[in-house]
Design a protein around this motif. Structure first.
Motif, PDB file in Angstrom:
ATOM      1  N   ASN A   1      76.743  11.094  38.374  1.00  0.00           N
ATOM      2  CA  ASN A   1      76.261  10.082  39.342  1.00  0.00           C
ATOM      3  C   ASN A   1      74.873  10.183  39.639  1.00  0.00           C
ATOM      4  O   ASN A   1      74.348   8.994  39.731  1.00  0.00           O
ATOM      5  CB  ASN A   1      77.044  10.346  40.903  1.00  0.00           C
ATOM      6  CG  ASN A   1      77.160   9.173  41.830  1.00  0.00           C
ATOM      7  OD1 ASN A   1      77.258   8.208  41.398  1.00  0.00           O
ATOM      8  ND2 ASN A   1      76.661   9.477  42.907  1.00  0.00           N
TER       9      ASN A   1
ATOM     10  N   TYR B   1      76.892   4.169  42.163  1.00  0.00           N
ATOM     11  CA  TYR B   1      75.380   3.527  41.400  1.00  0.00           C
ATOM     12  C   TYR B   1      75.910   3.071  40.170  1.00  0.00           C
ATOM     13  O   TYR B   1      74.935   2.826  39.320  1.00  0.00           O
ATOM     14  CB  TYR B   1      74.726   4.883  41.381  1.00  0.00           C
ATOM     15  CG  TYR B   1      74.260   5.235  42.623  1.00  0.00           C
ATOM     16  CD1 TYR B   1      73.626   4.450  43.557  1.00  0.00           C
ATOM     17  CD2 TYR B   1      74.615   6.542  43.438  1.00  0.00           C
ATOM     18  CE1 TYR B   1      73.361   4.847  45.115  1.00  0.00           C
ATOM     19  CE2 TYR B   1      74.454   6.704  44.757  1.00  0.00           C
ATOM     20  CZ  TYR B   1      73.607   5.813  45.546  1.00  0.00           C
ATOM     21  OH  TYR B   1      73.331   6.142  46.655  1.00  0.00           O
TER      22      TYR B   1
ATOM     23  N   PHE C   1      83.471  10.063  45.790  1.00  0.00           N
ATOM     24  CA  PHE C   1      82.197   9.510  46.571  1.00  0.00           C
ATOM     25  C   PHE C   1      82.580   8.609  47.961  1.00  0.00           C
ATOM     26  O   PHE C   1      83.447   7.733  47.772  1.00  0.00           O
ATOM     27  CB  PHE C   1      81.642   8.452  45.404  1.00  0.00           C
ATOM     28  CG  PHE C   1      81.313   9.135  44.151  1.00  0.00           C
ATOM     29  CD1 PHE C   1      80.147   9.915  44.129  1.00  0.00           C
ATOM     30  CD2 PHE C   1      82.329   9.407  43.124  1.00  0.00           C
ATOM     31  CE1 PHE C   1      80.080  10.860  43.057  1.00  0.00           C
ATOM     32  CE2 PHE C   1      82.018  10.049  41.823  1.00  0.00           C
ATOM     33  CZ  PHE C   1      80.714  10.912  42.028  1.00  0.00           C
TER      34      PHE C   1
ATOM     35  N   THR D   1      79.508  14.511  40.323  1.00  0.00           N
ATOM     36  CA  THR D   1      78.246  14.357  41.159  1.00  0.00           C
ATOM     37  C   THR D   1      77.076  14.545  40.410  1.00  0.00           C
ATOM     38  O   THR D   1      76.123  13.545  40.775  1.00  0.00           O
ATOM     39  CB  THR D   1      78.298  15.549  42.210  1.00  0.00           C
ATOM     40  OG1 THR D   1      79.581  15.595  42.856  1.00  0.00           O
ATOM     41  CG2 THR D   1      77.193  15.279  43.111  1.00  0.00           C
TER      42      THR D   1
ATOM     43  N   SER E   1      87.638   5.538  45.934  1.00  0.00           N
ATOM     44  CA  SER E   1      87.402   6.928  45.501  1.00  0.00           C
ATOM     45  C   SER E   1      87.615   8.161  46.173  1.00  0.00           C
ATOM     46  O   SER E   1      87.651   8.057  47.531  1.00  0.00           O
ATOM     47  CB  SER E   1      85.667   7.184  45.071  1.00  0.00           C
ATOM     48  OG  SER E   1      85.414   8.243  44.780  1.00  0.00           O
TER      49      SER E   1
ATOM     50  N   PHE F   1      86.975   7.340  37.193  1.00  0.00           N
ATOM     51  CA  PHE F   1      85.400   7.619  37.093  1.00  0.00           C
ATOM     52  C   PHE F   1      84.888   7.253  35.597  1.00  0.00           C
ATOM     53  O   PHE F   1      85.592   7.717  34.640  1.00  0.00           O
ATOM     54  CB  PHE F   1      85.014   9.030  37.634  1.00  0.00           C
ATOM     55  CG  PHE F   1      83.697   9.491  37.473  1.00  0.00           C
ATOM     56  CD1 PHE F   1      82.952   9.119  38.618  1.00  0.00           C
ATOM     57  CD2 PHE F   1      82.922   9.998  36.354  1.00  0.00           C
ATOM     58  CE1 PHE F   1      81.460   9.416  38.572  1.00  0.00           C
ATOM     59  CE2 PHE F   1      81.729  10.434  36.125  1.00  0.00           C
ATOM     60  CZ  PHE F   1      81.004  10.056  37.392  1.00  0.00           C
ATOM     61  N   PRO F   2      83.735   6.787  35.338  1.00  0.00           N
ATOM     62  CA  PRO F   2      82.733   6.301  36.474  1.00  0.00           C
ATOM     63  C   PRO F   2      82.945   4.973  37.205  1.00  0.00           C
ATOM     64  O   PRO F   2      81.984   4.693  37.840  1.00  0.00           O
ATOM     65  CB  PRO F   2      81.560   6.016  35.386  1.00  0.00           C
ATOM     66  CG  PRO F   2      81.857   6.736  34.353  1.00  0.00           C
ATOM     67  CD  PRO F   2      83.293   6.651  34.027  1.00  0.00           C
TER      68      PRO F   2
ATOM     69  N   SER G   1      82.075   5.359  40.569  1.00  0.00           N
ATOM     70  CA  SER G   1      80.660   5.780  41.297  1.00  0.00           C
ATOM     71  C   SER G   1      79.909   4.727  41.955  1.00  0.00           C
ATOM     72  O   SER G   1      80.086   3.526  41.531  1.00  0.00           O
ATOM     73  CB  SER G   1      79.484   6.129  39.821  1.00  0.00           C
ATOM     74  OG  SER G   1      78.406   6.087  40.189  1.00  0.00           O
TER      75      SER G   1
END
Ligand SMILES: *[C@@H]1O[C@H](CO)[C@@H](O)[C@H](O)[C@H]1NC(C)=O
Ligand SMILES: *[C@@H]1O[C@H](CO)[C@@H](O)[C@H](O)[C@H]1NC(C)=O
Ligand SMILES: *[C@@H]1O[C@H](CO)[C@@H](O)[C@H](O)[C@H]1NC(C)=O
Ligand SMILES: *[C@@H]1O[C@H](CO)[C@@H](O)[C@H](O)[C@H]1NC(C)=O
Ligand SMILES: *[C@@H]1O[C@H](CO)[C@@H](O)[C@H](O)[C@H]1NC(C)=O
Length: 561
Positions: free
Chosen positions: A337, A381, A413, A334, A410, A375-376, A379
């Motif tokens: 992110n 973003y 997210f 989190t 995910s 991850f990432p 994400s």
């Protein structure tokens, strides 16, 4: 989104101190390929990173939504690092409480970042273990590289608990890179005869002409690498002399941030630099390399700190790093992110490889499996890049799914608005052809966002041309270089760079991209799915996203506002 933290009472040396875990769900098991060397001596020094709780995260998210939505009046009105700092910097109280907690343990050697939301401190093992009850530091080695990590979860005093997101440098060993060089040799039985992707082939496929090279003064692009690998300037020069062809290109990296190791070059590191400079030709290129200088640092986290501490950065960054979502704590993901949002709001585009294990596979019980997002890549973003192959490996034909292309949904997210209709359309169109719903989470952020060729590249590493190099770590810099070229044309027109691309990309509805509609990627080798994950389909899909760039069309579509 944060998990509820359980508070425990721990007895440490003589006095009872109430403390709680920050990352209860973090996997602390050390992967088997790391060899345990032993306990770290009490007087040895560590470098730990304290992620202070930020303010204004909701405003940050809302502002990012507006600056990256082409239909908003605030589109491309980016913030400077100073402005980001005023927005997110932790409260005075949080800063004071954390600092005095550190000082009361004698920790005074700390560096801050421009946004004040990270503190990086040097402290001894003895002090760290008292400060973070539960932590026990050990040294591990893999391929000659040493790392110090805690073998058990840490907690923090109740007084600081609410002011910290997590402490970095205790868990999360660097993942092993995909064995990028070896895949082709045993893939699809194509041995012996193949086309081999070179800059000329990529530029032909994606319609880049000799005049599609950078020329804006202030444009730049970057690759970030966190494996114990580095690129060799001589390899890059040789690659460009062999494959650079007729287009104007640079043969040298302009800036290296971090520490370049000594010894042999890594194929993956060579690949990133060689290919971002082939599509993003004649554009100044930076390499962020292995920024974890100390055994106890997490290299990826160190890169995030650098981004928060440098006011002038390249507009495009491509990264081939990824870890299983389920091995990381929700608090860590989190916060990272949020760091991605901090970059996006400044107009920086972050591109991540979608991974090389298709949908992935996680064994829940002896009989039960599910997919394994990474991850990432997951994400909301970042822009995540999947992989494709030529339909006919001997020719520049249309592209089909590369079965390794990472993709999925995910579990951490939730699905961002910008992709909701694209994903819903896919689910409806595929309906009966979807994997069982127990294997993935339909409410999660779905990836990748787009793709590029990821199969059979030529790379020069340690002065040797190497064929068969494959993986989404190839497709990512290829797309990154093209985005940097589009930024270049925007800068020449006096427009700001593209920044966080996804909201605008999804609004194109596939326009300007070559849709990839054939093939499925891999997943669990079990009776239920039999190795098959998701399948490509017309329009967006969780294997190749919207497809691969048709450069002149994409440029035309993104050259206003
Ligand atoms: C951030 O940059 C400032 C000055 O530019 C420097 O003093 C500080 O040590 C840097 N922080 C870290 C964590 O490296
Ligand atoms: C780009 O490439 C495709 C396929 O190779 C081709 O059909 C198209 O005409 C090319 N040119 C443009 C401007 O899209
Ligand atoms: C290459 O980039 C430089 C600026 O960095 C520019 O002056 C030059 O014209 C470019 N070359 C070509 C062929 O566009
Ligand atoms: C390049 O950047 C510098 C410093 O940020 C700025 O002063 C200069 O005007 C920029 N040049 C162009 C051509 O945008
Ligand atoms: C599915 O994703 C949502 C967020 O997108 C999350 O809240 C939920 O816990 C996830 N479910 C599982 C089983 O991981």
């Amino acid at each position: 989104m944060r998990t509820v933290l359980t508070h425990v009472v721990l007895l440490i040396c003589c006095s009872s101190v109430r403390s709680g875990y920050l990352e209860e769900d973090q996997n602390v098991l050390v992967p088997g390929d790391w060899l345990h060397v032993g306990r770290v001596g009490p007087s040895e020094e560590l470098e730990l990173t304290f992620a202070l709780k930020q303010q204004g995260v909701a405003v940050l998210e809302e502002t990012l939504r507006r600056v990256s939505d082409p239909d908003s009046a605030q589109y491309a009105k980016y913030l400077s690092l100073d402005e980001v700092s005023s927005l997110v910097r932790p409260s005075e109280l949080a800063q004071k409480v954390v600092r005095s907690w550190l000082q009361s343990h004698g920790v005074t050697e700390c560096l801050s970042v421009h946004t004040h939301d990270f503190l990086q401190c040097t402290l001894t093992v003895e002090v760290a273990e008292a400060l973070l009850p539960g932590a026990v530091f050990h040294r591990y080695v893999r391929d000659g590289h040493f790392q110090v990590r805690s073998s058990s979860p840490y907690s923090v005093h109740d007084e600081v608990h609410q002011h910290l997101d997590f402490v970095g440098g205790l868990h999360r060993l660097p993942p092993r890179g995909q064995d990028v060089a070896s895949r082709g040799k045993n893939s699809h039985g194509k041995a012996g005869i193949h086309l081999g992707v070179t800059p000329a082939i990529l530029r032909a496929r994606y319609n880049l002409t000799v005049s599609d090279v950078g020329s804006a003064q202030n444009n730049s692009q970057a690759v970030a690498q966190f494996l114990e690998q580095f690129y060799h300037p001589a390899d890059l020069a040789e690659f460009m002399s062999m494959f650079g062809g007729s287009f104007k290109h640079l043969s040298m990296v302009d800036r290296v941030v971090g520490t370049q190791g000594a010894g042999r070059a890594g194929v993956e590191a060579s690949l990133d630099v060689e290919y971002i400079m082939s599509t993003g030709a004649n554009i100044s290129t930076w390499v962020f390399t292995n920024p974890g200088r100390h055994e106890s640092q997490e290299p990826f986290l160190q890169w995030m700190l650098l981004l928060s501490n440098m006011s002038a950065l390249p507009w495009v960054h491509t990264v081939s790093y990824g870890d299983d979502e389920d091995s990381l704590s929700a608090a860590y993901m989190t916060r990272i992110n949020t760091e991605f949002m901090k970059a996006g709001i400044r107009g920086i585009s972050l591109l991540f490889a979608s991974g090389d294990s298709g949908a992935g596979c996680r064994h829940l019980t002896k009989e039960e499996n599910c997919f394994r997002p990474s991850f990432p890549a997951s994400s909301p973003y970042v822009t995540t890049v999947g992989g494709t192959s030529f339909k006919n490996p001997f020719k520049v034909t249309y592209e089909v799914t590369d079965y390794i292309s990472g993709g999925g949904f995910s579990n951490v997210f939730k699905m961002p608005d910008y992709q909701a209709s694209a994903v819903t359309n896919y689910m409806q169109a595929l309906a009966g052809g979807l994997p069982p719903l127990t294997y993935f989470n339909t409410s999660g952020r779905a990836y990748p966002d787009l793709a590029a060729l990821s199969d059979n590249y030529w790379v020069v590493s340690n002065r040797m041309p190497i064929p068969w190099v494959s993986g989404t770590s190839a497709s990512t810099p290829v797309v990154g270089g093209m985005l940097a070229l589009i930024n270049d044309q925007r800068l020449l027109k006096g427009l700001p760079p593209l920044g966080f691309l996804n909201p605008r990309l999804y609004k194109l509805q596939g326009q300007a991209l070559f849709d990839v509609t054939e093939g499925c990627h891999l997943s669990c080798l079990d009776e239920t799915v039999q190795g098959k994950g998701f399948c490509a389909a017309p329009s967006w899909d969780p294997v190749t996203g919207w497809g691969t760039p048709n450069y002149p069309a994409l440029l035309a579509a993104l050259l206003d506002k």
